[in-house]
Design a protein around this motif. Structure first.
Motif, short mmCIF file in Angstrom:
data_model
loop_
_atom_site.label_atom_id
_atom_site.label_comp_id
_atom_site.label_asym_id
_atom_site.label_seq_id
_atom_site.Cartn_x
_atom_site.Cartn_y
_atom_site.Cartn_z
N GLY A 269 0.92 -1.51 -0.14
CA GLY A 269 -0.18 -0.18 -0.32
C GLY A 269 1.42 1.11 0.29
O GLY A 269 2.27 1.26 0.36
N VAL A 270 -0.19 2.10 -0.21
CA VAL A 270 1.44 3.96 -0.66
C VAL A 270 0.45 4.43 -0.62
O VAL A 270 -0.81 4.63 -1.16
CB VAL A 270 1.71 3.44 -1.99
CG1 VAL A 270 3.01 4.84 -2.30
CG2 VAL A 270 2.83 2.96 -2.93
N GLU A 271 0.67 5.33 0.65
CA GLU A 271 0.26 6.20 1.08
C GLU A 271 1.15 7.47 1.47
O GLU A 271 1.72 7.49 1.99
CB GLU A 271 -0.53 5.79 2.01
CG GLU A 271 -1.12 7.25 3.28
CD GLU A 271 -2.25 7.67 2.34
OE1 GLU A 271 -2.13 9.20 1.62
OE2 GLU A 271 -3.59 7.61 1.75
N ILE A 272 0.70 8.78 0.84
CA ILE A 272 1.10 10.16 0.54
C ILE A 272 1.42 11.19 1.78
O ILE A 272 2.51 11.43 2.39
CB ILE A 272 0.98 11.07 -0.83
CG1 ILE A 272 1.93 12.33 -0.84
CG2 ILE A 272 -0.18 11.40 -0.18
CD1 ILE A 272 1.53 13.33 -1.67
N GLN A 273 -0.02 10.50 2.72
CA GLN A 273 -0.26 11.35 4.30
C GLN A 273 0.34 10.65 4.86
O GLN A 273 0.11 9.60 5.10
CB GLN A 273 -1.18 11.57 3.79
CG GLN A 273 -2.62 12.86 3.21
CD GLN A 273 -3.71 12.98 3.18
OE1 GLN A 273 -3.45 13.49 4.38
NE2 GLN A 273 -4.55 12.58 2.60
N THR A 274 1.24 10.88 5.71
CA THR A 274 1.92 10.57 6.93
C THR A 274 1.23 9.92 8.27
O THR A 274 1.78 8.60 8.52
CB THR A 274 3.50 11.72 7.51
OG1 THR A 274 3.91 12.03 6.29
CG2 THR A 274 4.01 10.67 8.71
N THR A 275 0.45 10.30 8.66
CA THR A 275 -0.74 10.08 9.47
C THR A 275 -1.51 8.57 9.39
O THR A 275 -1.24 7.95 10.62
CB THR A 275 -1.43 11.33 10.30
OG1 THR A 275 -1.03 12.19 10.87
CG2 THR A 275 -2.93 11.31 11.42
N LEU A 276 -1.78 9.13 8.17
CA LEU A 276 -3.14 7.72 7.00
C LEU A 276 -1.29 6.67 7.51
O LEU A 276 -1.92 5.41 7.51
CB LEU A 276 -3.38 8.61 6.10
CG LEU A 276 -4.04 9.00 6.43
CD1 LEU A 276 -5.28 9.47 4.92
CD2 LEU A 276 -5.94 8.79 6.96
N ALA A 277 -0.43 6.77 6.81
CA ALA A 277 0.21 5.69 6.62
C ALA A 277 0.80 5.16 7.46
O ALA A 277 1.06 4.05 7.95
CB ALA A 277 1.84 6.53 6.02
#
Length: 225
Positions: free
Chosen positions: A54-62
């Protein structure tokens, strides 16, 4: 886990995952814009023999996604990358993928009301990624004959077709999602294949009823909070 007040997933991830094709042992799957990791967690349970990223740009969500993977004991199957998908290439992911999924931002930039919550705004509006960029990146990260699947507002199906025209991804099928028997479709699932040309099929529509929504809610509750 997911943010109490930030971006929270809807039914879309469950509907998209329900249309997954058969997955072979060792298949590599990528979820672009994974948010709190709901799609990787579902796929990790359903296809433990695969390798899911999974790739997520937003740190909090990651960070939340990583916790969800750990809480559900899926570390051997699922990995989360906190990065802008624009910076991801096959070399950084140990090779191409067999399947790429996405429940991407669905509102065009500079259209509609931009949510004052930055987390929600990035998840819903095409601020950091639009459908054209998504299709181009999917082409780069897919292996030969790989499949690209997204769930998107039905009124933007033309935008999907325009986005893949500049790529080697060709339409495979579409399926409209209705929230009731007499209601117009709100979503459409698009499936395309890299380097495979064929006539696009329109599969029978999906009608979300209180019963199948309940089934999906039951599935979500089986996932450890």
């Amino acid at each position: 886990m997911q943010p109490a007040k930030g971006y929270r997933y809807s039914m879309d991830p469950f509907v998209l995952c329900s249309q997954m094709p058969p997955v072979c042992s060792g298949d590599r799957i990528l979820d672009i814009g994974c948010g709190c990791g709901i799609i990787p967690v579902i796929l990790g349970y359903c296809f433990p023999q695969s390798y899911i990223t999974g790739v997520e740009i937003q740190t909090t969500l990651a960070e939340i996604a990583i916790k969800n993977i750990i809480n559900n004991e899926l570390e051997q199957t699922v990995s989360i990358i906190n990065e802008d998908i624009k910076n991801i290439n096959p070399e950084s992911t140990n090779g191409p993928f067999d399947l790429i999924l996405s429940n991407p931002p669905y509102k065009k930039h500079n259209t509609g009301r931009l949510n004052p919550d930055r987390q929600k705004a990035v998840a819903r509006h095409e601020i950091t990624m639009n459908i054209k960029n998504l299709a181009a990146k999917a082409e780069t990260l897919l292996g030969h004959n790989g499949r690209f699947m997204i769930i998107f507002p039905s009124e933007r199906l033309t935008d999907i077709h325009q986005a893949i025209q500049a790529t080697s991804i060709y339409p495979e099928w579409i399926r409209y999602i209705h929230t009731g028997q007499k209601k117009t479709p709100k979503r459409v699932i698009f499936s395309g294949r890299k380097n495979i040309t064929d006539s696009e099929r329109v599969l029978p529509p999906i009608y979300l009823s209180s019963n199948n929504i309940m089934d999906m809610n039951i599935l979500s509750k089986r996932i450890n909070p």
